[in-house]
Design a protein around this motif. Sequence first.
Motif, PDB file in Angstrom:
ATOM      1  N   ASP A  95       0.867  -1.172   0.000  1.00 10.09           N
ATOM      2  CA  ASP A  95       0.000   0.000   0.000  1.00 10.09           C
ATOM      3  C   ASP A  95       0.908   1.228   0.000  1.00 10.09           C
ATOM      4  O   ASP A  95       1.824   1.327   0.809  1.00 10.09           O
ATOM      5  N   GLY A  96       0.644   2.142  -0.923  1.00 11.61           N
ATOM      6  CA  GLY A  96       1.552   3.271  -1.118  1.00 11.61           C
ATOM      7  C   GLY A  96       2.587   2.977  -2.183  1.00 11.61           C
ATOM      8  O   GLY A  96       3.748   3.379  -2.069  1.00 11.61           O
ATOM      9  N   VAL A 106       7.126   5.767   3.098  1.00 12.62           N
ATOM     10  CA  VAL A 106       5.772   5.536   3.616  1.00 12.62           C
ATOM     11  C   VAL A 106       5.030   4.553   2.706  1.00 12.62           C
ATOM     12  O   VAL A 106       4.284   4.935   1.800  1.00 12.62           O
ATOM     13  N   PHE A 107       5.261   3.281   2.934  1.00 15.29           N
ATOM     14  CA  PHE A 107       4.552   2.199   2.239  1.00 15.29           C
ATOM     15  C   PHE A 107       4.548   1.001   3.174  1.00 15.29           C
ATOM     16  O   PHE A 107       5.351   0.913   4.106  1.00 15.29           O
ATOM     17  N   GLY A 108       3.630   0.086   2.927  1.00 12.68           N
ATOM     18  CA  GLY A 108       3.585  -1.070   3.809  1.00 12.68           C
ATOM     19  C   GLY A 108       2.717  -2.188   3.280  1.00 12.68           C
ATOM     20  O   GLY A 108       2.000  -2.031   2.278  1.00 12.68           O
ATOM     21  N   PHE A 191      -0.185  11.514   3.120  1.00 18.20           N
ATOM     22  CA  PHE A 191       0.946  10.600   3.139  1.00 18.20           C
ATOM     23  C   PHE A 191       1.017   9.672   1.930  1.00 18.20           C
ATOM     24  O   PHE A 191       2.021   8.977   1.762  1.00 18.20           O
ATOM     25  N   GLY A 192      -0.028   9.603   1.101  1.00 16.10           N
ATOM     26  CA  GLY A 192       0.016   8.752  -0.070  1.00 16.10           C
ATOM     27  C   GLY A 192      -0.072   7.277   0.231  1.00 16.10           C
ATOM     28  O   GLY A 192       0.310   6.439  -0.595  1.00 16.10           O
ATOM     29  N   CYS A 193      -0.578   6.932   1.408  1.00 18.78           N
ATOM     30  CA  CYS A 193      -0.709   5.528   1.819  1.00 18.78           C
ATOM     31  C   CYS A 193      -1.873   5.456   2.785  1.00 18.78           C
ATOM     32  O   CYS A 193      -1.765   5.901   3.934  1.00 18.78           O
ATOM     33  N   ALA A 196      -1.299   3.580   6.135  1.00 21.36           N
ATOM     34  CA  ALA A 196      -0.463   4.340   7.063  1.00 21.36           C
ATOM     35  C   ALA A 196      -1.260   5.478   7.689  1.00 21.36           C
ATOM     36  O   ALA A 196      -1.130   5.757   8.888  1.00 21.36           O
ATOM     37  N   THR A 197      -2.104   6.116   6.895  1.00 18.03           N
ATOM     38  CA  THR A 197      -2.924   7.214   7.409  1.00 18.03           C
ATOM     39  C   THR A 197      -3.869   6.722   8.492  1.00 18.03           C
ATOM     40  O   THR A 197      -3.999   7.334   9.561  1.00 18.03           O
ATOM     41  N   LEU A 198      -4.538   5.604   8.242  1.00 22.35           N
ATOM     42  CA  LEU A 198      -5.445   5.050   9.243  1.00 22.35           C
ATOM     43  C   LEU A 198      -4.689   4.595  10.486  1.00 22.35           C
ATOM     44  O   LEU A 198      -5.152   4.790  11.615  1.00 22.35           O
TER      45      LEU A 198
END
Length: 273
Positions: A95-96, A106-108, A191-193, A196-198
């Motif tokens: 994601d991201g 910022v990806f995961g 943040f584009g992800c 990560a935002t949640l």
Amino acid sequence: MNESDDEDHAARATRAARAAEAGAAVAEEAFREGIAVETKGGKTDVVTQADRDAQRAVIEAIREEYPDDPVVGEEEDELKAVPEAGPAWIVDPIDGTNNFVRGIRVFGTAVAAVVDGEPVGAANVFPALGDAYRSGPEGVFRDGDPIAVSDRTDPETCAVAPTLWWALDDRGRYGAACKAIVDRFADLRRFGCAQATLAMVASGALDGTITNLRANPWDSVAGVHMVRAAGGTVTDLEGERWRHDSVGLVASNGAVHEEVLAAAREIEREAGD
């Protein structure tokens, strides 16, 4: 929920964490290694071989314990809708991806376990950030430590983020979302992800996040479970409890939810619809 259900959900949460770690390890190995980038549905809808490889690693880890459960996954030929009955798994291998291909950390990897359409355990692992989130019957944790949503009650002290990206021909809504946020809150982040935002809402780093779009389950279900487990509120645009097929996603610490919801509803009005 009876004791047997609780034990099953805890086991699924543990397996989600292991599967997310497996996928994140694959993604981390490919990060900043010059991997080729392809597009899917549009110029910014990108995918890499790392996405596919990470999804396979996640699914292999799930199959070790749950060989017959259906998998809803962003890539390849996995299901694209969440079954309403029985157990299932929801997977976003990276994601991201736009952050990933640009060398932004910022990806995961996101994995959610659902039963009868409702999440019972979830994990988000962000390998380049060194953070791993997990939620289940016992609560929600970041790197093994319990987390909770923020306790802010004054919108003028809050930071809120737009969650999802709008198509190139629909950027009026992005502008409307930003205006709705900056008119009401102290600051805006993006943040584009989505996962990560949640996770940041769940940890109290953010106080809310909004979109008027229907979120794909792989972009949302794991993080929504975390926000709720951390004491937050997640609804659709009507203020009803959010589920995987809802229109709009509004997540907050609960204390400022009405203001966050008002900002989400403003998107359509400001965009001229």
